[in-house]
Write a protein that holds these residues in place. Structure first.
Motif, PDB file in Angstrom:
ATOM      1  N   PRO A   1     -11.441  64.189  16.269  1.00 40.52           N
ATOM      2  CA  PRO A   1     -12.509  64.335  17.266  1.00 40.52           C
ATOM      3  C   PRO A   1     -13.926  64.231  16.717  1.00 40.52           C
ATOM      4  O   PRO A   1     -14.787  63.610  17.350  1.00 40.52           O
ATOM      5  CB  PRO A   1     -12.238  65.717  17.869  1.00 40.52           C
ATOM      6  N   ASP A   2     -14.199  64.800  15.556  1.00 36.91           N
ATOM      7  CA  ASP A   2     -15.556  64.756  15.001  1.00 36.91           C
ATOM      8  C   ASP A   2     -16.014  63.350  14.646  1.00 36.91           C
ATOM      9  O   ASP A   2     -17.210  63.121  14.446  1.00 36.91           O
ATOM     10  CB  ASP A   2     -15.664  65.626  13.738  1.00 36.91           C
ATOM     11  N   PHE A   3     -15.081  62.400  14.563  1.00 41.83           N
ATOM     12  CA  PHE A   3     -15.415  61.054  14.119  1.00 41.83           C
ATOM     13  C   PHE A   3     -15.243  60.008  15.215  1.00 41.83           C
ATOM     14  O   PHE A   3     -15.368  58.816  14.955  1.00 41.83           O
ATOM     15  CB  PHE A   3     -14.601  60.700  12.874  1.00 41.83           C
ATOM     16  N   ARG A   4     -14.978  60.454  16.431  1.00 38.93           N
ATOM     17  CA  ARG A   4     -14.875  59.511  17.547  1.00 38.93           C
ATOM     18  C   ARG A   4     -16.266  58.997  17.881  1.00 38.93           C
ATOM     19  O   ARG A   4     -17.242  59.717  17.807  1.00 38.93           O
ATOM     20  CB  ARG A   4     -14.216  60.183  18.741  1.00 38.93           C
ATOM     21  N   GLY A   5     -16.344  57.737  18.229  1.00 41.58           N
ATOM     22  CA  GLY A   5     -17.627  57.126  18.531  1.00 41.58           C
ATOM     23  C   GLY A   5     -18.377  56.650  17.303  1.00 41.58           C
ATOM     24  O   GLY A   5     -19.530  56.225  17.397  1.00 41.58           O
ATOM     25  N   THR A   6     -17.744  56.692  16.147  1.00 48.94           N
ATOM     26  CA  THR A   6     -18.399  56.306  14.894  1.00 48.94           C
ATOM     27  C   THR A   6     -18.084  54.878  14.470  1.00 48.94           C
ATOM     28  O   THR A   6     -18.650  54.392  13.498  1.00 48.94           O
ATOM     29  CB  THR A   6     -17.948  57.230  13.739  1.00 48.94           C
ATOM     30  N   GLY A   7     -17.157  54.242  15.152  1.00 51.79           N
ATOM     31  CA  GLY A   7     -16.704  52.912  14.738  1.00 51.79           C
ATOM     32  C   GLY A   7     -15.437  52.962  13.906  1.00 51.79           C
ATOM     33  O   GLY A   7     -14.903  51.915  13.528  1.00 51.79           O
ATOM     34  N   PHE A   8     -14.935  54.163  13.611  1.00 48.22           N
ATOM     35  CA  PHE A   8     -13.718  54.276  12.801  1.00 48.22           C
ATOM     36  C   PHE A   8     -12.521  53.663  13.520  1.00 48.22           C
ATOM     37  O   PHE A   8     -11.715  52.953  12.926  1.00 48.22           O
ATOM     38  CB  PHE A   8     -13.431  55.731  12.445  1.00 48.22           C
ATOM     39  N   GLY A   9     -12.382  53.947  14.821  1.00 51.44           N
ATOM     40  CA  GLY A   9     -11.273  53.378  15.585  1.00 51.44           C
ATOM     41  C   GLY A   9     -11.356  51.860  15.623  1.00 51.44           C
ATOM     42  O   GLY A   9     -10.349  51.165  15.419  1.00 51.44           O
ATOM     43  N   LYS A  10     -12.538  51.338  15.883  1.00 52.71           N
ATOM     44  CA  LYS A  10     -12.734  49.889  15.919  1.00 52.71           C
ATOM     45  C   LYS A  10     -12.392  49.267  14.572  1.00 52.71           C
ATOM     46  O   LYS A  10     -11.746  48.220  14.502  1.00 52.71           O
ATOM     47  CB  LYS A  10     -14.170  49.561  16.301  1.00 52.71           C
ATOM     48  N   SER A  11     -12.813  49.909  13.500  1.00 50.04           N
ATOM     49  CA  SER A  11     -12.549  49.395  12.163  1.00 50.04           C
ATOM     50  C   SER A  11     -11.045  49.352  11.872  1.00 50.04           C
ATOM     51  O   SER A  11     -10.535  48.355  11.342  1.00 50.04           O
ATOM     52  CB  SER A  11     -13.277  50.255  11.132  1.00 50.04           C
ATOM     53  N   LEU A  12     -10.329  50.406  12.234  1.00 51.20           N
ATOM     54  CA  LEU A  12      -8.879  50.431  12.025  1.00 51.20           C
ATOM     55  C   LEU A  12      -8.177  49.395  12.894  1.00 51.20           C
ATOM     56  O   LEU A  12      -7.273  48.681  12.432  1.00 51.20           O
ATOM     57  CB  LEU A  12      -8.306  51.818  12.325  1.00 51.20           C
ATOM     58  N   PHE A  13      -8.576  49.317  14.167  1.00 52.16           N
ATOM     59  CA  PHE A  13      -7.942  48.371  15.078  1.00 52.16           C
ATOM     60  C   PHE A  13      -8.194  46.938  14.607  1.00 52.16           C
ATOM     61  O   PHE A  13      -7.275  46.104  14.597  1.00 52.16           O
ATOM     62  CB  PHE A  13      -8.459  48.582  16.500  1.00 52.16           C
ATOM     63  N   THR A  14      -9.408  46.634  14.185  1.00 58.89           N
ATOM     64  CA  THR A  14      -9.734  45.306  13.681  1.00 58.89           C
ATOM     65  C   THR A  14      -8.910  44.987  12.435  1.00 58.89           C
ATOM     66  O   THR A  14      -8.394  43.870  12.294  1.00 58.89           O
ATOM     67  CB  THR A  14     -11.239  45.201  13.378  1.00 58.89           C
ATOM     68  N   ALA A  15      -8.756  45.955  11.550  1.00 61.52           N
ATOM     69  CA  ALA A  15      -7.954  45.745  10.337  1.00 61.52           C
ATOM     70  C   ALA A  15      -6.491  45.485  10.696  1.00 61.52           C
ATOM     71  O   ALA A  15      -5.838  44.628  10.079  1.00 61.52           O
ATOM     72  CB  ALA A  15      -8.077  46.945   9.400  1.00 61.52           C
ATOM     73  N   PHE A  16      -5.972  46.191  11.699  1.00 66.85           N
ATOM     74  CA  PHE A  16      -4.605  45.978  12.165  1.00 66.85           C
ATOM     75  C   PHE A  16      -4.450  44.551  12.714  1.00 66.85           C
ATOM     76  O   PHE A  16      -3.521  43.822  12.342  1.00 66.85           O
ATOM     77  CB  PHE A  16      -4.248  47.029  13.225  1.00 66.85           C
ATOM     78  N   ILE A  17      -5.362  44.141  13.590  1.00 65.99           N
ATOM     79  CA  ILE A  17      -5.304  42.803  14.181  1.00 65.99           C
ATOM     80  C   ILE A  17      -5.460  41.737  13.098  1.00 65.99           C
ATOM     81  O   ILE A  17      -4.733  40.734  13.085  1.00 65.99           O
ATOM     82  CB  ILE A  17      -6.370  42.640  15.287  1.00 65.99           C
ATOM     83  N   ASP A  18      -6.385  41.940  12.175  1.00 65.09           N
ATOM     84  CA  ASP A  18      -6.574  40.988  11.070  1.00 65.09           C
ATOM     85  C   ASP A  18      -5.312  40.865  10.222  1.00 65.09           C
ATOM     86  O   ASP A  18      -4.948  39.766   9.789  1.00 65.09           O
ATOM     87  CB  ASP A  18      -7.754  41.393  10.197  1.00 65.09           C
ATOM     88  N   THR A  19      -4.635  41.989   9.984  1.00 64.59           N
ATOM     89  CA  THR A  19      -3.388  41.974   9.213  1.00 64.59           C
ATOM     90  C   THR A  19      -2.342  41.121   9.924  1.00 64.59           C
ATOM     91  O   THR A  19      -1.666  40.297   9.298  1.00 64.59           O
ATOM     92  CB  THR A  19      -2.870  43.408   8.996  1.00 64.59           C
ATOM     93  N   ALA A  20      -2.218  41.287  11.232  1.00 64.07           N
ATOM     94  CA  ALA A  20      -1.253  40.491  12.006  1.00 64.07           C
ATOM     95  C   ALA A  20      -1.586  39.002  11.914  1.00 64.07           C
ATOM     96  O   ALA A  20      -0.695  38.172  11.712  1.00 64.07           O
ATOM     97  CB  ALA A  20      -1.226  40.964  13.458  1.00 64.07           C
ATOM     98  N   ARG A  21      -2.855  38.663  12.049  1.00 70.38           N
ATOM     99  CA  ARG A  21      -3.263  37.248  11.963  1.00 70.38           C
ATOM    100  C   ARG A  21      -2.980  36.678  10.574  1.00 70.38           C
ATOM    101  O   ARG A  21      -2.463  35.569  10.435  1.00 70.38           O
ATOM    102  CB  ARG A  21      -4.747  37.117  12.276  1.00 70.38           C
ATOM    103  N   GLN A  22      -3.346  37.428   9.524  1.00 76.93           N
ATOM    104  CA  GLN A  22      -3.165  36.953   8.152  1.00 76.93           C
ATOM    105  C   GLN A  22      -1.689  36.735   7.823  1.00 76.93           C
ATOM    106  O   GLN A  22      -1.348  35.869   7.023  1.00 76.93           O
ATOM    107  CB  GLN A  22      -3.773  37.948   7.167  1.00 76.93           C
TER     108      GLN A  22
END
Length: 167
Positions: free
Chosen positions: A105-126
């Motif tokens: 909760p203390d880190f929501r809205g920080t871009g952490f979720g976006k960063s993880l989701f982007t890394a997940f999607i990038d992994t699938a593409r790679q």
């Protein structure tokens, strides 16, 4: 929880979050966050796993992968994504299934979720995957909005079915 003024300062001074692969030393805290996620989803009573189960799935059997983001200052973990390989008979290609994505909760809205989701999607593409998939609870509107904002398509005709085997 972080106070609003401290949170505002933290958000202004926080470096860009960088997901990294999980290390064995992180597994205990990963399991704590799995329990936090289950409590948030109001299903904490269903968590039967142990840190050892996660360690075996990730580092032993290699059934599961995890990316984590460290708290600023390196004092523990702020967020994680758990995912695993699957296969689509329709695309004829492997895919990745995002099992859990959780930001404390203390880190929501920080871009952490976006960063993880982007890394997940990038992994699938790679990896040449045909699909990247996940589920979201229909009552979790912030998560629904998050996934839609990042290109996720909610499949209105599909529901996940499950049989749970008792011990």
């Amino acid at each position: 929880m972080v106070s609003p003024p401290a949170r505002a300062w933290m958000l202004q001074t926080m470096p860009n979050p960088e997901p990294r692969p999980i290390r064995p030393a992180d597994v205990g805290e990963l399991h704590e966050m799995v329990r936090e996620l289950a409590d948030f989803e109001k299903i904490g009573h269903l968590v039967k796993s142990s840190p050892g189960d996660l360690a075996d799935a990730i580092f032993g059997q290699r059934l599961l992968e995890a990316l984590v983001i460290d708290r600023p200052g390196g004092d523990g973990l702020a967020a994680f994504a758990l995912f695993y390989r699957n296969f689509s008979s329709f695309t004829g290609k492997p895919g990745l299934w995002l099992e859990d994505l959780y930001v404390r909760p203390d880190f929501r809205g920080t871009g952490f979720g976006k960063s993880l989701f982007t890394a997940f999607i990038d992994t699938a593409r790679q990896r040449g995957c045909g699909r990247a998939e996940w589920s979201v609870l229909d009552w979790n509107q912030p998560a629904v909005d998050f996934y839609r904002a990042h290109g996720g398509e909610l499949m209105p005709d599909w529901r996940i079915c499950r049989i749970t085997f008792k011990d």
